[in-house]
Design a protein around this motif. Structure first.
Motif, PDB file in Angstrom:
ATOM      1  N   GLN A  63       0.837  -1.047  -0.131  1.00 49.55           N
ATOM      2  CA  GLN A  63       0.005  -0.170  -0.391  1.00 49.55           C
ATOM      3  C   GLN A  63       1.293   1.208   0.030  1.00 49.55           C
ATOM      4  N   ALA A  64       1.983   1.259   0.565  1.00 49.48           N
ATOM      5  CA  ALA A  64       2.365   2.737   1.109  1.00 49.48           C
ATOM      6  C   ALA A  64       3.412   3.025  -0.701  1.00 49.48           C
ATOM      7  N   ARG A  65       3.750   1.529  -1.061  1.00 48.32           N
ATOM      8  CA  ARG A  65       4.597   1.906  -2.057  1.00 48.32           C
ATOM      9  C   ARG A  65       3.310   2.695  -3.706  1.00 48.32           C
ATOM     10  N   LEU A  66       2.435   1.773  -3.660  1.00 58.27           N
ATOM     11  CA  LEU A  66       1.181   2.349  -3.908  1.00 58.27           C
ATOM     12  C   LEU A  66       0.740   3.675  -4.287  1.00 58.27           C
ATOM     13  N   GLU A  67       0.402   4.433  -3.035  1.00 63.55           N
ATOM     14  CA  GLU A  67       0.152   5.149  -2.855  1.00 63.55           C
ATOM     15  C   GLU A  67       1.630   6.366  -2.811  1.00 63.55           C
ATOM     16  N   GLN A  68       2.874   6.147  -3.184  1.00 65.23           N
ATOM     17  CA  GLN A  68       3.856   6.543  -3.412  1.00 65.23           C
ATOM     18  C   GLN A  68       4.273   6.699  -5.003  1.00 65.23           C
ATOM     19  N   VAL A  69       3.971   5.714  -5.664  1.00 63.68           N
ATOM     20  CA  VAL A  69       3.798   5.526  -7.214  1.00 63.68           C
ATOM     21  C   VAL A  69       2.685   6.055  -7.672  1.00 63.68           C
ATOM     22  N   THR A  70       1.526   6.047  -7.279  1.00 62.58           N
ATOM     23  CA  THR A  70       0.036   6.742  -8.092  1.00 62.58           C
ATOM     24  C   THR A  70      -0.344   8.098  -7.754  1.00 62.58           C
ATOM     25  N   GLY A  71       0.347   8.492  -5.899  1.00 63.98           N
ATOM     26  CA  GLY A  71      -0.212   9.964  -5.846  1.00 63.98           C
ATOM     27  C   GLY A  71      -1.240   9.989  -4.823  1.00 63.98           C
ATOM     28  N   TYR A  72      -2.323   9.339  -5.311  1.00 62.86           N
ATOM     29  CA  TYR A  72      -3.921   8.581  -4.474  1.00 62.86           C
ATOM     30  C   TYR A  72      -3.400   8.346  -3.294  1.00 62.86           C
ATOM     31  N   ARG A  73      -4.422   8.300  -2.198  1.00 63.51           N
ATOM     32  CA  ARG A  73      -4.378   8.052  -0.958  1.00 63.51           C
ATOM     33  C   ARG A  73      -5.680   6.750  -1.096  1.00 63.51           C
ATOM     34  N   LEU A  74      -5.058   5.337  -0.931  1.00 60.46           N
ATOM     35  CA  LEU A  74      -5.614   4.275  -1.516  1.00 60.46           C
ATOM     36  C   LEU A  74      -6.528   4.536  -0.600  1.00 60.46           C
ATOM     37  N   LEU A  75      -8.389   3.347  -0.688  1.00 58.90           N
ATOM     38  CA  LEU A  75      -8.756   3.379   0.188  1.00 58.90           C
ATOM     39  C   LEU A  75      -9.755   1.939   0.166  1.00 58.90           C
ATOM     40  N   ALA A  76      -9.354   1.199  -0.918  1.00 58.24           N
ATOM     41  CA  ALA A  76      -9.901   0.065  -1.234  1.00 58.24           C
ATOM     42  C   ALA A  76      -9.246  -0.872  -2.529  1.00 58.24           C
ATOM     43  N   HIS A  77      -9.525  -1.933  -2.340  1.00 58.29           N
ATOM     44  CA  HIS A  77      -8.958  -3.162  -3.998  1.00 58.29           C
ATOM     45  C   HIS A  77     -10.250  -3.517  -4.262  1.00 58.29           C
ATOM     46  N   ARG A  78     -10.014  -4.265  -5.558  1.00 61.08           N
ATOM     47  CA  ARG A  78     -11.604  -4.698  -5.788  1.00 61.08           C
ATOM     48  C   ARG A  78     -10.546  -5.738  -6.908  1.00 61.08           C
ATOM     49  N   LEU A  79     -10.788  -6.971  -6.314  1.00 60.11           N
ATOM     50  CA  LEU A  79      -9.832  -8.474  -6.604  1.00 60.11           C
ATOM     51  C   LEU A  79     -11.324  -9.507  -7.587  1.00 60.11           C
ATOM     52  N   GLU A  80     -11.279  -9.733  -8.875  1.00 58.86           N
ATOM     53  CA  GLU A  80     -11.801 -10.321  -8.957  1.00 58.86           C
ATOM     54  C   GLU A  80     -11.038 -11.313 -10.354  1.00 58.86           C
ATOM     55  N   PHE A  81     -11.708 -12.695 -10.082  1.00 59.05           N
ATOM     56  CA  PHE A  81     -11.213 -13.785 -11.187  1.00 59.05           C
ATOM     57  C   PHE A  81     -12.385 -13.930 -11.943  1.00 59.05           C
ATOM     58  N   ARG A  82     -11.164 -14.790 -13.211  1.00 60.60           N
ATOM     59  CA  ARG A  82     -12.006 -15.236 -14.479  1.00 60.60           C
ATOM     60  C   ARG A  82     -11.338 -16.895 -14.403  1.00 60.60           C
ATOM     61  N   GLY A  83     -12.697 -17.532 -14.529  1.00 59.96           N
ATOM     62  CA  GLY A  83     -12.346 -18.441 -15.358  1.00 59.96           C
ATOM     63  C   GLY A  83     -13.123 -19.596 -15.820  1.00 59.96           C
ATOM     64  N   VAL A  84     -13.130 -21.165 -15.147  1.00 61.33           N
ATOM     65  CA  VAL A  84     -14.010 -21.494 -15.998  1.00 61.33           C
ATOM     66  C   VAL A  84     -14.849 -22.737 -14.876  1.00 61.33           C
ATOM     67  N   CYS A  85     -16.166 -22.864 -14.766  1.00 64.25           N
ATOM     68  CA  CYS A  85     -16.993 -23.263 -13.534  1.00 64.25           C
ATOM     69  C   CYS A  85     -17.583 -24.717 -13.766  1.00 64.25           C
ATOM     70  N   PRO A  86     -16.662 -25.100 -12.944  1.00 66.38           N
ATOM     71  CA  PRO A  86     -17.049 -27.098 -12.470  1.00 66.38           C
ATOM     72  C   PRO A  86     -18.422 -27.225 -13.934  1.00 66.38           C
ATOM     73  N   ALA A  87     -19.183 -26.721 -13.669  1.00 62.99           N
ATOM     74  CA  ALA A  87     -20.399 -27.206 -14.663  1.00 62.99           C
ATOM     75  C   ALA A  87     -19.440 -26.733 -15.901  1.00 62.99           C
ATOM     76  N   CYS A  88     -18.839 -26.044 -16.547  1.00 63.28           N
ATOM     77  CA  CYS A  88     -18.843 -26.042 -17.630  1.00 63.28           C
ATOM     78  C   CYS A  88     -17.565 -26.137 -18.155  1.00 63.28           C
ATOM     79  N   ARG A  89     -16.955 -26.764 -17.421  1.00 60.15           N
ATOM     80  CA  ARG A  89     -15.508 -26.822 -17.331  1.00 60.15           C
ATOM     81  C   ARG A  89     -16.149 -28.842 -18.019  1.00 60.15           C
ATOM     82  N   GLY A  90     -17.589 -29.207 -16.973  1.00 65.71           N
ATOM     83  CA  GLY A  90     -17.599 -30.976 -17.354  1.00 65.71           C
ATOM     84  C   GLY A  90     -18.563 -30.521 -18.805  1.00 65.71           C
ATOM     85  N   ALA A  91     -19.216 -30.012 -18.849  1.00 66.28           N
ATOM     86  CA  ALA A  91     -19.512 -29.864 -20.273  1.00 66.28           C
ATOM     87  C   ALA A  91     -18.625 -29.821 -21.657  1.00 66.28           C
ATOM     88  N   GLU A  92     -17.705 -28.987 -21.861  1.00 69.14           N
ATOM     89  CA  GLU A  92     -17.196 -28.437 -22.613  1.00 69.14           C
ATOM     90  C   GLU A  92     -15.890 -29.287 -22.938  1.00 69.14           C
TER      91      GLU A  92
END
Lengths: 139, 139
Positions: free
Chosen positions: B104-133
């Motif tokens: 965080q400290a480094r991020l604030e330094q690099v961007t100049g922003y005051r950081l409040l939060a982050h959002r992390l989202e994963f993408r992939g293939v769910c079990p059902a779709c893995r089976g189907a294809e």
DNA sequence: ATAAGTGCAAACGTTTTGCCCTAGC
DNA sequence: GCTAGGGCAAAACGTTTGCACTTAT
């Protein structure tokens, strides 16, 4: 299995790409339209949408799906994260940070998904908005 | 500086929250509407939108801005990440993973922003779709 | 020559709004 | 009783699509 028809290089396509590469502001489709319109006045918004979408699929640019707003486009196709200002909505690049290391195997185990990618977006207050409102205000 | 009028507890509000808390499917506003309609047939879609938005602001629920699709809502207000299936679009929770540790400290330094939060989202293939294809297909 | 690409306008799905009525407090 | 909240219908918004014409290959 990976054959795709080569992109025809039209003037509108070239200009869209040039304009997008020329800024670091991550414009929306509409903003790209306005930029390109100065050089190709008769271009249509639909063409801008079509080509932005197409180029994103080709990997020439990136499409950013920022929370709670229209899609934005990034002329830099390389991997990097983004910060969004919660006050004014602008989106900046985060350079100089190595891709975060995620426990992929464990994630796949826990979720049952086969993981392909992740998306990480930061939220904060940009320098301009910090200055404008002072550091004391919390929402 | 943090005073806000208390939420009036109406029937529609209670039911929306109950229904949302009762599922783990991260429904869209329209899907919530259909669920709630079974119990309050004359409720309007606008009311559902208004209340989902309001409750998200209050922290009672979470709003998910999934890439390329309508907003989804999560009855669990606690911190956890999400995985989205790139084939069928469903969104699942990721539990059992500690919040990633960010510089965080480094991020604030690099961007100049005051950081409040982050959002992390994963993408992939769910079990059902893995089976189907089958596991052999890459995009 | 031929297909991909374009402009235009209309359609689309999602979300928001204005208005007047209803119901919690 | 007062005000926040609700229902309804219309509008706004971002985006996509069908079609006839144009242009790069």
């Amino acid at each position: 299995m990976d054959i795709r028809p080569p992109l025809k290089m039209t003037r509108q396509r070239a200009v869209i790409l040039e304009e997008l590469r020329g800024v670091t502001t991550h414009p929306t489709a509409d903003e790209v339209y306005e930029m390109v319109r100065k050089r190709i006045p008769r271009i249509s918004l639909a063409t801008v949408y079509r080509n932005l979408e197409l180029m994103a699929r080709e990997g020439l640019i990136q499409r950013l799906d920022v929370a709670g707003g229209p899609k934005r486009y990034d002329g830099d196709p390389g991997l990097h994260y983004h910060v969004r200002c919660v006050r004014c909505g602008r989106v900046d690049d985060v350079h100089g940070i190595p891709p975060v290391d995620l426990p992929q195997a464990r994630l796949e185990q826990v979720t049952g998904y086969r993981l392909l990618a992740h998306r990480l977006e930061f939220r904060g207050v940009c320098p301009a908005c910090r200055g404008a409102e002072g550091p004391g205000a919390g929402s």
